[in-house]
Write a protein that holds these residues in place. Structure first.
Motif, PDB file in Angstrom:
ATOM      1  N   ILE A 164     -18.051 -63.838  64.853  1.00  0.00           N
ATOM      2  CA  ILE A 164     -19.113 -62.996  65.400  1.00  0.00           C
ATOM      3  C   ILE A 164     -18.621 -62.459  66.747  1.00  0.00           C
ATOM      4  N   PRO A 165     -18.459 -61.158  66.864  1.00  0.00           N
ATOM      5  CA  PRO A 165     -17.983 -60.586  68.130  1.00  0.00           C
ATOM      6  C   PRO A 165     -18.975 -60.813  69.274  1.00  0.00           C
ATOM      7  N   LYS A 189     -25.049 -60.333  66.882  1.00  0.00           N
ATOM      8  CA  LYS A 189     -26.114 -61.263  66.520  1.00  0.00           C
ATOM      9  C   LYS A 189     -25.652 -62.332  65.534  1.00  0.00           C
ATOM     10  N   ILE A 190     -26.145 -63.558  65.742  1.00  0.00           N
ATOM     11  CA  ILE A 190     -25.948 -64.662  64.820  1.00  0.00           C
ATOM     12  C   ILE A 190     -27.313 -65.041  64.246  1.00  0.00           C
ATOM     13  N   ALA A 191     -27.350 -65.265  62.928  1.00  0.00           N
ATOM     14  CA  ALA A 191     -28.606 -65.664  62.282  1.00  0.00           C
ATOM     15  C   ALA A 191     -28.938 -67.097  62.676  1.00  0.00           C
ATOM     16  N   LEU A 192     -30.152 -67.314  63.163  1.00  0.00           N
ATOM     17  CA  LEU A 192     -30.602 -68.644  63.569  1.00  0.00           C
ATOM     18  C   LEU A 192     -31.165 -69.439  62.403  1.00  0.00           C
ATOM     19  N   GLY A 241     -38.591 -60.685  69.758  1.00  0.00           N
ATOM     20  CA  GLY A 241     -39.944 -60.770  69.222  1.00  0.00           C
ATOM     21  C   GLY A 241     -40.393 -59.521  68.484  1.00  0.00           C
ATOM     22  N   GLU A 242     -39.462 -58.577  68.246  1.00  0.00           N
ATOM     23  CA  GLU A 242     -39.796 -57.326  67.569  1.00  0.00           C
ATOM     24  C   GLU A 242     -38.888 -57.106  66.370  1.00  0.00           C
ATOM     25  N   ILE A 243     -39.360 -56.323  65.418  1.00  0.00           N
ATOM     26  CA  ILE A 243     -38.558 -55.999  64.240  1.00  0.00           C
ATOM     27  C   ILE A 243     -37.434 -55.052  64.654  1.00  0.00           C
ATOM     28  N   ILE A 244     -36.187 -55.463  64.390  1.00  0.00           N
ATOM     29  CA  ILE A 244     -35.043 -54.602  64.697  1.00  0.00           C
ATOM     30  C   ILE A 244     -34.351 -54.094  63.445  1.00  0.00           C
ATOM     31  N   GLY A 245     -34.685 -54.696  62.296  1.00  0.00           N
ATOM     32  CA  GLY A 245     -34.028 -54.291  61.065  1.00  0.00           C
ATOM     33  C   GLY A 245     -34.581 -55.028  59.872  1.00  0.00           C
ATOM     34  N   VAL A 246     -33.977 -54.718  58.727  1.00  0.00           N
ATOM     35  CA  VAL A 246     -34.339 -55.340  57.463  1.00  0.00           C
ATOM     36  C   VAL A 246     -33.045 -55.794  56.798  1.00  0.00           C
ATOM     37  N   ALA A 247     -33.003 -57.028  56.325  1.00  0.00           N
ATOM     38  CA  ALA A 247     -31.808 -57.554  55.659  1.00  0.00           C
ATOM     39  C   ALA A 247     -31.587 -56.817  54.339  1.00  0.00           C
ATOM     40  N   THR A 248     -30.378 -56.346  54.103  1.00  0.00           N
ATOM     41  CA  THR A 248     -30.050 -55.668  52.852  1.00  0.00           C
ATOM     42  C   THR A 248     -29.522 -56.651  51.812  1.00  0.00           C
ATOM     43  N   GLN A 249     -29.296 -57.888  52.235  1.00  0.00           N
ATOM     44  CA  GLN A 249     -28.840 -58.969  51.357  1.00  0.00           C
ATOM     45  C   GLN A 249     -29.222 -60.277  52.031  1.00  0.00           C
ATOM     46  N   PRO A 250     -29.171 -61.394  51.314  1.00  0.00           N
ATOM     47  CA  PRO A 250     -29.469 -62.673  51.969  1.00  0.00           C
ATOM     48  C   PRO A 250     -28.440 -62.951  53.068  1.00  0.00           C
ATOM     49  N   ILE A 251     -28.908 -63.495  54.187  1.00  0.00           N
ATOM     50  CA  ILE A 251     -28.035 -63.848  55.313  1.00  0.00           C
ATOM     51  C   ILE A 251     -28.301 -65.316  55.636  1.00  0.00           C
ATOM     52  N   SER A 252     -27.279 -66.131  55.574  1.00  0.00           N
ATOM     53  CA  SER A 252     -27.439 -67.559  55.861  1.00  0.00           C
ATOM     54  C   SER A 252     -27.335 -67.831  57.352  1.00  0.00           C
ATOM     55  N   GLY A 289     -26.125 -69.034  60.809  1.00  0.00           N
ATOM     56  CA  GLY A 289     -24.770 -69.148  61.329  1.00  0.00           C
ATOM     57  C   GLY A 289     -23.881 -67.962  61.023  1.00  0.00           C
ATOM     58  N   HIS A 290     -24.412 -66.988  60.255  1.00  0.00           N
ATOM     59  CA  HIS A 290     -23.624 -65.815  59.888  1.00  0.00           C
ATOM     60  C   HIS A 290     -23.925 -64.629  60.797  1.00  0.00           C
ATOM     61  N   TRP A 291     -22.987 -63.681  60.790  1.00  0.00           N
ATOM     62  CA  TRP A 291     -23.062 -62.453  61.571  1.00  0.00           C
ATOM     63  C   TRP A 291     -24.130 -61.544  60.978  1.00  0.00           C
ATOM     64  N   VAL A 292     -24.998 -61.001  61.821  1.00  0.00           N
ATOM     65  CA  VAL A 292     -26.023 -60.038  61.401  1.00  0.00           C
ATOM     66  C   VAL A 292     -25.636 -58.701  62.021  1.00  0.00           C
ATOM     67  N   HIS A 293     -25.296 -57.745  61.154  1.00  0.00           N
ATOM     68  CA  HIS A 293     -24.828 -56.441  61.637  1.00  0.00           C
ATOM     69  C   HIS A 293     -25.034 -55.406  60.521  1.00  0.00           C
ATOM     70  N   VAL A 294     -24.461 -54.230  60.672  1.00  0.00           N
ATOM     71  CA  VAL A 294     -24.697 -53.124  59.746  1.00  0.00           C
ATOM     72  C   VAL A 294     -24.253 -53.403  58.313  1.00  0.00           C
ATOM     73  N   HIS A 295     -23.385 -54.374  58.101  1.00  0.00           N
ATOM     74  CA  HIS A 295     -22.922 -54.688  56.746  1.00  0.00           C
ATOM     75  C   HIS A 295     -23.972 -55.464  55.942  1.00  0.00           C
ATOM     76  N   ASN A 296     -24.982 -56.044  56.622  1.00  0.00           N
ATOM     77  CA  ASN A 296     -25.990 -56.818  55.896  1.00  0.00           C
ATOM     78  C   ASN A 296     -27.424 -56.565  56.369  1.00  0.00           C
ATOM     79  N   CYS A 297     -27.613 -55.532  57.185  1.00  0.00           N
ATOM     80  CA  CYS A 297     -28.980 -55.157  57.576  1.00  0.00           C
ATOM     81  C   CYS A 297     -29.069 -53.661  57.863  1.00  0.00           C
ATOM     82  N   ARG A 298     -30.260 -53.156  57.738  1.00  0.00           N
ATOM     83  CA  ARG A 298     -30.553 -51.745  58.012  1.00  0.00           C
ATOM     84  C   ARG A 298     -31.423 -51.704  59.255  1.00  0.00           C
TER      85      ARG A 298
END
Length: 104
Positions: free
Chosen positions: A44-45, A49-52, A65-76, A78-87
């Motif tokens: 994770i650069p 973001k890291i998924a909690l 505390g605000e909606i910043i995106g929607v997951a495009t696939q399941p994210i476990s 400890g994983h990186w949350v970025h454009v490859h798995n969220c919109r």
């Protein structure tokens, strides 16, 4: 050196890495996370973001505390949350015309 990620609100699904995080490392979630340790599952650069917790596909993602995106696939956790798995959704509320915003 202790590596940290900052969680701002209790409701946040993600924290922001203060340094680059590498797989199998332990990151300390500071801020509202109160020093909770968490295992990093992938690189994770710094500043990203890291998924909690596990985030389901199509689930809204909260940061500050605000909606910043929607997951495009399941994210476990400890994983990186970025454009490859969220919109991104933060600015989308401004995409509608004034009539659509008012429900017309």
């Amino acid at each position: 050196m202790e590596k940290t990620a900052i969680q701002i609100k209790e409701s946040d699904h993600v924290a922001t890495a203060t340094v680059e995080l590498l797989p199998a490392e332990t990151v300390i979630v500071s801020g509202i996370g109160n020093g909770r340790p968490m295992k990093v599952e992938e690189r994770i650069p710094r500043g990203h973001k890291i998924a909690l917790r596990d985030i389901a596909a199509q689930e809204e993602i909260l940061k500050y505390g605000e909606i910043i995106g929607v997951a495009t696939q399941p994210i476990s956790a400890g994983h990186w949350v970025h454009v490859h798995n969220c919109r991104g959704a933060k600015g989308r509320r401004f995409d509608a015309t004034p009539a659509q915003q008012q429900g017309e």
